[in-house]
Design an enzyme around this catalytic site. Structure first.
Site, PDB file in Angstrom:
ATOM      1  N   ASP A 291      -8.230  -9.497 -44.942  1.00  0.00           N
ATOM      2  CA  ASP A 291      -6.760 -10.011 -44.656  1.00  0.00           C
ATOM      3  C   ASP A 291      -6.282  -9.424 -43.508  1.00  0.00           C
ATOM      4  OD1 ASP A 291      -4.477 -10.978 -45.213  1.00  0.00           O
ATOM      5  OD2 ASP A 291      -3.585  -9.312 -46.168  1.00  0.00           O
ATOM      6  N   ARG A 318      -5.432  -5.953 -36.010  1.00  0.00           N
ATOM      7  CA  ARG A 318      -5.421  -5.610 -37.356  1.00  0.00           C
ATOM      8  C   ARG A 318      -6.473  -4.933 -37.918  1.00  0.00           C
ATOM      9  NH1 ARG A 318      -1.739  -8.845 -41.933  1.00  0.00           N
ATOM     10  NH2 ARG A 318      -2.419  -7.561 -43.704  1.00  0.00           N
TER      11      ARG A 318
END
Length: 533
Positions: A291, A318
């Protein structure tokens, strides 16, 4: 005498009205020239300008006088939702949002000019990033996937267009991006197996001009869905390319049903804004199973890299890696971790991290760094050209990732459990990727973005509800002020009537900070003397 008194009262009233109304009835008109070359008294785009650097040329507030910074005014939204938007400033009026709400506020006083609300019971109300503006019109997306155009003077609706079907699982949070005669919007929604996309609409009518899909249509064999376009991109007018980060593939934590790299999920893409055609793409997390979307800001910097002039794109992603790309070609110049990462076995010839099969989610769990929230997330970074520092609100962390066969191959197919994390402001040397300094902002981290100024200041927030002013070159705290709740938006700065303001959000409050009038005048005089004026 009575007639004279009446005339005097009338004249005084007209004069008072003259001074009260200019900011609320002034023609709000933002042309392309104002977007391409923002003035000091404006913040006309989500990042201030098209580059995404969030670096201001303003110098009135300095490391020497920032200790005198105080509250100019505070605006109360009376909403439970936190302010996550970056306000726009055009012609002395600020525009900012929370889900289902837009406010127009006088930038000098904080007085409300108008308030528009459209309750939307459907769609995820996770947050809202703000509005876009072109000419005299505002553009605002809703959680139930509508794009609404408003008249900037009074907040009246011009038109509404449906961008996606909320009943399928889409929602929207982003601030649109205006490029020439295009209003570009993107979608969110990774609880379902859906195709991510960008859409350009006509600013006059809302009619669709083009749509770019980041993944194939749902049901395409041996392919993935996902690739949501959560956040606002950036734009290079010289190359006429816009740059966007895309989200993770779906099913989110289970990659067995989607073999291969899963283009163009977890990617940075360069798109022609006139045609919607992909020019190049760079995948920061091939075949992502954690994710870690790549929706973080693609920051555009012109400068030397290892002795050669380059047009660069930088992203703290991220997934824990700092990327420097040639933004003309999309070729990698640098790929390096900027915090603890253990999920990749190396870097391939294209500069992409290579996923380690031993670090895929499993039924008995896998210890992974960073956690599902990532080493950074939606909060905006900043680039300071004087020091060459890329400054980001980071979150070193570890998590246990699980694959759950019972969850199948739809939506959120797995689980993760955070074990440890902290918040830091990291200053990265873009030439090497090394951390020049790191400033702790709390055990649980901060949701604040970063703003730098040409005077050598970095504004951000910590996890305890403090607004911070740091020395950009060292990370030293020069000033802080408690606000009662952590900052969840990215600061902006502007100058109106000769005074520089810094604007931050805290919960449902918007704070405007400035120097006392005497301090501002002293700094202005000193600056003029240094410049020989």
């Amino acid at each position: 005498m009575k007639l004279l008194q009446t005339a005097f009262v009338f004249a005084a009233g007209v004069l008072l009205l003259f001074f009260m109304l200019p900011h609320s009835v002034a023609a709000q008109n933002l042309e392309n020239s104002g977007l391409l070359h923002p003035s000091a008294d404006s913040w006309p785009l989500y990042h201030g300008d098209y580059s995404g650097r969030r670096h201001s040329p303003l110098t009135q507030i300095t490391p020497q006088n920032v200790g005198r910074l105080g509250v100019a005014w505070v605006f109360q939204t009376h909403q439970n939702a936190e302010i996550k938007s970056s306000p726009l400033l055009v012609d002395g009026v600020l525009y900012f949002t929370v889900p289902d709400h837009i406010w127009a506020v006088d930038a000098r006083s904080g007085h409300q000019i108008w308030h528009y609300t459209k309750p939307t019971p459907k769609g995820l109300h996770i947050g809202h990033r703000g509005v876009a503006m072109y000419k005299g019109w505002l553009y605002f997306v809703t959680p139930d996937c509508h794009l609404i155009s408003l008249d900037a003077k009074d907040g009246k609706v011009r038109w509404t267009q449906t961008i996606a079907d909320v009943n399928q699982g889409y929602w929207m949070t982003m601030a649109p991006l205006v490029i020439k005669d295009h209003v570009v919007v993107g979608v969110s929604g990774d609880f379902d197996n859906l195709t991510g996309f960008l859409r350009s609409v006509d600013p006059e009518t809302g009619a669709t001009q083009w749509q770019w899909n980041s993944t194939p249509p749902v049901g395409t064999p041996n392919s993935t869905t996902g690739g949501m376009t959560w956040m606002t991109g950036t734009y290079d007018p010289e190359l006429n390319l816009m740059y966007w980060g895309t989200g993770n593939p779906t099913p989110v934590l289970n990659g067995q049903s989607r073999p291969g790299d899963n283009e163009w999920t977890c990617s940075i893409v360069a798109i022609n804004p006139d045609t919607g055609k992909l020019v190049w793409g760079f995948q920061v997390s091939p075949h992502d199973t954690h994710d870690w979307d790549a929706a973080e800001t693609p920051v555009l910097v012109d400068g030397d890299f290892h002795g050669q002039p380059r047009k660069m794109l930088m992203q703290t992603s991220r997934n824990g890696y700092f990327f420097v790309l040639d933004r003309v070609t999309g070729k990698s110049l640098l790929t390096i971790p900027y915090g603890p990462t253990n999920w990749a076995s190396g870097i391939d010839k294209q500069g992409r991290p290579v996923p380690d099969p031993a670090k895929q989610p499993a039924p008995d769990g896998r210890l992974i760094a960073p956690d599902e929230g990532g080493l950074t997330n939606y909060r905006a970074p900043s680039f300071d050209p004087k020091t060459g520092l890329f400054i980001v609100d980071a979150h070193p962390s570890y998590s246990l990732y699980f694959a759950k066969p019972a969850d199948g191959t739809y939506g959120w197919a797995g689980a993760d459990y955070g074990l440890w994390g902290k918040g830091v402001i990291d200053a990265i040397d873009y030439q090497t990727g090394k951390i020049r300094w790191s400033h702790n902002v709390g055990e649980y981290g901060s949701g604040a973005g970063v703003l730098t100024t040409a005077s050598g200041l970095t504004f951000t927030g910590d996890g305890s509800g403090n607004v911070l002013a740091l020395e950009t070159s060292t990370g030293k705290t020069l000033w802080h002020a408690g606000t009662g709740a952590p900052m969840e938006n990215s600061p902006i700065t502007y100058e109106v009537d000769g005074r520089q303001y810094v604007m931050t959000g805290s919960g449902g409050l918007l704070f405007a900070w400035t120097l006392p009038r005497g301090a501002a005048a002293t700094q202005r005089t000193a600056s003029q003397n240094r410049n020989g004026q």
